[in-house]
Design a protein around this motif. Sequence first.
Motif, PDB file in Angstrom:
ATOM      1  N   VAL A 249       0.864  -1.189   0.000  1.00 27.77           N
ATOM      2  CA  VAL A 249       0.000   0.000   0.000  1.00 27.77           C
ATOM      3  C   VAL A 249       0.892   1.229   0.000  1.00 27.77           C
ATOM      4  O   VAL A 249       2.076   1.149   0.305  1.00 27.77           O
ATOM      5  CB  VAL A 249      -0.963   0.023   1.214  1.00 27.77           C
ATOM      6  N   THR A 250       0.320   2.355  -0.348  1.00 30.35           N
ATOM      7  CA  THR A 250       1.021   3.644  -0.432  1.00 30.35           C
ATOM      8  C   THR A 250       2.344   3.506  -1.175  1.00 30.35           C
ATOM      9  O   THR A 250       3.399   3.856  -0.674  1.00 30.35           O
ATOM     10  CB  THR A 250       1.234   4.307   0.942  1.00 30.35           C
TER      11      THR A 250
ATOM     12  N   THR B 176      -9.099  11.907  -2.832  1.00 33.29           N
ATOM     13  CA  THR B 176      -9.298  10.590  -2.225  1.00 33.29           C
ATOM     14  C   THR B 176      -8.320  10.338  -1.080  1.00 33.29           C
ATOM     15  O   THR B 176      -7.279  10.999  -0.967  1.00 33.29           O
ATOM     16  CB  THR B 176      -9.104   9.472  -3.269  1.00 33.29           C
ATOM     17  N   ASN B 177      -8.670   9.362  -0.270  1.00 32.28           N
ATOM     18  CA  ASN B 177      -7.815   8.934   0.833  1.00 32.28           C
ATOM     19  C   ASN B 177      -6.453   8.490   0.299  1.00 32.28           C
ATOM     20  O   ASN B 177      -5.415   8.817   0.872  1.00 32.28           O
ATOM     21  CB  ASN B 177      -8.501   7.799   1.603  1.00 32.28           C
ATOM     22  N   LEU B 178      -6.448   7.764  -0.799  1.00 28.20           N
ATOM     23  CA  LEU B 178      -5.196   7.289  -1.393  1.00 28.20           C
ATOM     24  C   LEU B 178      -4.304   8.461  -1.806  1.00 28.20           C
ATOM     25  O   LEU B 178      -3.087   8.439  -1.590  1.00 28.20           O
ATOM     26  CB  LEU B 178      -5.478   6.387  -2.588  1.00 28.20           C
ATOM     27  N   GLN B 179      -4.897   9.502  -2.376  1.00 24.26           N
ATOM     28  CA  GLN B 179      -4.113  10.684  -2.760  1.00 24.26           C
ATOM     29  C   GLN B 179      -3.478  11.329  -1.526  1.00 24.26           C
ATOM     30  O   GLN B 179      -2.316  11.735  -1.567  1.00 24.26           O
ATOM     31  CB  GLN B 179      -4.995  11.703  -3.485  1.00 24.26           C
TER      32      GLN B 179
ATOM     33  N   GLN C 140      -2.796   9.832   1.356  1.00 19.71           N
ATOM     34  CA  GLN C 140      -1.759   8.918   1.845  1.00 19.71           C
ATOM     35  C   GLN C 140      -0.463   9.110   1.045  1.00 19.71           C
ATOM     36  O   GLN C 140       0.630   9.102   1.602  1.00 19.71           O
ATOM     37  CB  GLN C 140      -2.218   7.460   1.734  1.00 19.71           C
ATOM     38  N   ARG C 141      -0.612   9.289  -0.268  1.00 21.61           N
ATOM     39  CA  ARG C 141       0.569   9.497  -1.120  1.00 21.61           C
ATOM     40  C   ARG C 141       1.253  10.820  -0.809  1.00 21.61           C
ATOM     41  O   ARG C 141       2.479  10.911  -0.831  1.00 21.61           O
ATOM     42  CB  ARG C 141       0.176   9.442  -2.588  1.00 21.61           C
TER      43      ARG C 141
END
Length: 158
Positions: A19-20, A80-83, A85-86
């Motif tokens: 992840v990440t 987004t959450n993923l953005q 986190q990145r």
Amino acid sequence: MKCSQCHKGETKVIESRDVTDGEAIRRRRECMSCQHRFTTYERLERPQVVVVKNNGTRELFERDKLLAGLYRACEKTPVTNLQLQRVVADIEQQLQACGDDEVASAKIGDMVMDRLAALNEVAYVRFASVYRRFKDIAGFERELLQIRERKSSDTVKI
């Protein structure tokens, strides 16, 4: 790894995935005693960076604190959450790469501002309003003018 339900020490890994962007591994586990399933995350432990605040106090860099600030700035936006986190992983990586034991909070704030400006203008202005401590509408107007100037210069480059 102890079970989060019965606290016994025998668990097995059912699934693992990066992840990440490879900064962490997500593991799905199952307890051998009670069959409870739970998720753990594994990250490489890196030396701690000390953040020097504007008032001179020092505290350890906390990725969760940075992430919480980003969540507040990005509330009700399409980010987004993923953005997010990145963004945090990228900032963390950059702080580690610079090799300094201490970093000014202003430097971290500037790093966040640069990344939010590219992600979402509303989130950028929200974060800027707290980070730059706007005292009046003129502060907001100056920031919005900078966004417009940056957008028009980006358009000219294309």
